[in-house]
Design an enzyme around this catalytic site. Sequence first.
Site, PDB file in Angstrom:
ATOM      1  N   THR A 371       0.852  -1.190   0.000  1.00 31.22           N
ATOM      2  CA  THR A 371       0.000   0.000   0.000  1.00 31.22           C
ATOM      3  C   THR A 371       0.885   1.236   0.000  1.00 31.22           C
ATOM      4  O   THR A 371       1.806   1.360   0.803  1.00 31.22           O
ATOM      5  CB  THR A 371      -0.956   0.011   1.224  1.00 31.22           C
ATOM      6  N   HIS A 423       2.602 -11.732  13.837  1.00 30.30           N
ATOM      7  CA  HIS A 423       3.607 -12.265  14.766  1.00 30.30           C
ATOM      8  C   HIS A 423       3.329 -13.715  15.154  1.00 30.30           C
ATOM      9  O   HIS A 423       4.176 -14.363  15.801  1.00 30.30           O
ATOM     10  CB  HIS A 423       3.670 -11.387  16.019  1.00 30.30           C
TER      11      HIS A 423
END
Length: 450
Positions: A371, A423
Amino acid sequence: MTDVVMPQMGESIVEGTLTKWLKKPGDRVERDEPLFEISTDKVDSEIPSPAAGILSEVLVQEGTTVAINTVVARIGDSAGAAAPAPQPAVAAPPPTPAPAPVQAAPPVQAAPPPPPPPAPAPVAAAPAATAEDIDALGPLSPLVRKMAREYNIDLRQVSGTGGGGRITKDDVERYLAGSRAAAPAAALAAVPTYAPAPTAPAPPPPPASVPPPARAEAPRNRVEPMSKMREKIAEHMIFSKQTSAHVTTVHRVDMTKIVKIRAASKKQFEEHYGFGLTFLPFITRAAAEALRAFPIVNASIDGKNIIYHGDINIGIAVALDGGSGLIVPVIRNADEKNVVGLQRSIVDLAARARSKQLKLDDVSGGTFSITNFGSYGSIFATPVINQPQVAILGLGAIEKVPVVIDDAIAIRSQMFMALTFDHRLIDGAMADQFCQKVKAILENWSEQVI
């Protein structure tokens, strides 16, 4: 007989709105000929016919939202096909017979009350629109019908500018704006005036120091329902935050070499290929190389399993005009394209995204996303992961800044690059190594552009 179903327009799409039929029952259709239009949070698209034949049944009306794989129509064999029977889903409802008049009970005799003072004649209201009146206006989207109910709008008074005179959301908003502007004047005109009683003296004029009464102001707030795309984007952002353990790492990249290469090549590039050269294909090329080196960043999670994708399909986030939404069309096999091929794909997908011409394959199968919020001047941000992917790369604005090089101050073109990663799968060390790979490719660019 062939069933026509609502297709799935992307991994996370579970429903779609059938906005328009391009054929009617009894029409001949060819295989792959556009049959109907649908709208989802990611794409508005024409859906082709899965078979050749006669459109024999239409089971879902225009403006209806249904789940994926729902049968919306049936196509029969054209051999010996007779004219189809009228379908209840599209036929106009039969007129409701007028109820028989009810005999009023005779009034109870009572002492007549004193006659009230004469009231001003009320302004005649427009007759309420019946269901037949609304149906006669043609297909209306659920949003238009909802706005008509909420704001008590007679849709017969609204001029449609859509295809075939269809009333759109913009038409309703324009009508509302005109009604609000005309309301104060109409209200003042409708207030009756009364002559003072002959015996009552006229009140003295107010002192000059008394301010005139404040005029009523129009409401400052405006309420309108979310579009289908915006509603789904909101759901997906919440879902992504609830699914992935988001962490963002930010790296500063010296883009001076890329800036000089682009400046030296952009004029010849546009003359040769017919479209401009931006910074995005350079960064996409570097990201594709890094994804090849760190395949876990290109992976996804399925329960307790890790899916390592064989293809590198990079989604490029495109902001739609007017802030109406965000869509992420996909460049397939991005690692096999050079800067020219990537720039061509970016220009094509962005143009078709903004003109609502994307197809199913254009918005599905992405394994990693980029993006470019820097195109609007942002320095850096923390983007949200595009599920079911595990990472997204955000690009800040490229700016000339003073930096220290060999104990001397120099002016360099620099960019902040933010990688948001899941994560659950990717550790911080792996994320930073990936970013350092992208950074090294950009700062030491050696590939020819033209």
